[in-house]
Design a protein around this motif. Structure first.
Motif: not given
Length: 57
Positions: A26-34
């Protein structure tokens, strides 16, 4: 790279992703989206970059 090597590489990538804890995924997905591209390149494409390169030469 042969097809067999590529399949092996992709399998390793998928397995390493699945082995991560759910929170880390989930942290990776948020980082990629941000991480968004610059405003000029997002709205105008390659044109600003091409002009910048043209005027520097």
């Amino acid at each position: 790279m042969s097809g067999n090597d590529y399949l092996k590489f992709m399998t390793e990538q998928v397995v390493s992703y699945i082995d991560l804890p759910a929170e880390e995924r989930k942290k990776r997905k948020k980082k990629e989206k941000s991480s968004k591209p610059a405003y000029s390149s997002r709205w105008l494409g390659v044109l600003p970059f091409a002009l910048k390169v043209f005027f520097r030469k």
